[in-house]
Design a protein around this motif. Structure first.
Motif, PDB file in Angstrom:
ATOM      1  N   LYS A  36       0.858  -1.184   0.000  1.00 52.50           N
ATOM      2  CA  LYS A  36       0.000   0.000   0.000  1.00 52.50           C
ATOM      3  C   LYS A  36       0.889   1.227   0.000  1.00 52.50           C
ATOM      4  O   LYS A  36       1.708   1.413   0.894  1.00 52.50           O
ATOM      5  N   LYS A  41      -2.940   3.939  -2.896  1.00 53.72           N
ATOM      6  CA  LYS A  41      -2.994   2.967  -3.976  1.00 53.72           C
ATOM      7  C   LYS A  41      -2.181   1.731  -3.624  1.00 53.72           C
ATOM      8  O   LYS A  41      -1.247   1.797  -2.808  1.00 53.72           O
ATOM      9  N   HIS A  42      -2.528   0.607  -4.242  1.00 48.93           N
ATOM     10  CA  HIS A  42      -1.801  -0.635  -4.030  1.00 48.93           C
ATOM     11  C   HIS A  42      -0.993  -0.975  -5.274  1.00 48.93           C
ATOM     12  O   HIS A  42      -1.357  -0.599  -6.399  1.00 48.93           O
TER      13      HIS A  42
END
Length: 245
Positions: A36, A41-42
């Protein structure tokens, strides 16, 4: 290297992040992680692109969690076998300490953080090539904006320079009950002073004011100083200048 879920990491492309899932095998190969990023966002990454996130950076002020000893981070981080740093004590000694036994000193909340107007005491003769002696007191005039931890003071009378710079290992901050500044002069509240009449004064901070008591002999009278004792400012204007004895 493997990482646990929740571990803080640095990715060589994405930067700082936190392990959200892994390790696991992917169609492109083994040892993948889902991290993460700071923006939320990942990203799918391979383990080879990750490194442990550093707990501290060079220049940080830290202290031992058990000893309370204060250090400056001199070099690091190093990750063999665990995260550790080269740490410098105020006397200039460099040692190594593991990240797990150190805590960051929050300068904004720390009473020991030096600011303009504070009084500092020099720790050794000739500190940082200045014409000073151990125990000399100075008022902090400014902080060096280019070098964290450096302070600037006005030099003494007859000095070859108008100001001196000092490093954190050259001085300690003096508490308000040990020293004060009046009209540009630093007064040591642990010492005695002689006035122009030959009387000896002891001073003590009482509330927001510094007050004093005097006598003919050079003995500590600070225990006799109270709320009705004469203010330092009045003593200086009436009987000054004062000479430290």
């Amino acid at each position: 290297m493997s990482f646990a879920v929740g571990a803080k990491v640095e990715h060589r492309t994405f930067g700082a992040g936190e392990v959200a899932f892994g390790p696991f095998d992917h169609s492109t190969g083994p040892n993948h992680y889902l991290i993460k990023q700071e923006g939320g966002k990942h990203a799918l990454v391979v383990a080879e692109a990750l490194s442990p996130a550093a707990k501290f950076k060079v220049g940080d002020r830290v202290k031992g969690q058990l000893s309370g000893t204060e250090y400056t981070i001199e070099a690091g981080p190093f990750f063999s076998p665990r995260e550790w740093y080269a740490t410098k004590h105020a006397d200039g000694t460099v040692t190594q300490n593991g990240a797990g036994v150190l805590s960051l000193i929050d300068s904004a909340a720390d009473d020991s953080a030096v600011k303009v107007g504070d009084v500092i005491r020099i720790l050794k003769d000739g500190a940082f090539a200045a014409s000073v002696k151990a125990g000399d007191l100075f008022e902090v005039k400014s902080l060096n904006p280019r070098i964290p931890g450096r302070i600037v003071v006005d030099a003494g009378p007859g000095a070859r320079m108008s100001q001196w710079n000092f490093r954190p290992q050259d001085f300690v901050k003096v508490s308000a009950d040990k020293a004060t500044v009046h009209d540009g002069t630093v007064y040591d509240l642990t010492a005695q002073y002689r006035d122009t009449d030959g009387d000896h004064w002891s001073f003590k901070r009482v509330g927001d004011a510094v007050r004093g008591d005097c006598g003919r002999s050079n003995i500590d009278r600070s225990s006799r100083v109270g709320g009705y004792s004469e203010r330092l400012s009045s003593v200086v204007s009436t009987y000054g200048p004062l000479t430290k004895v």
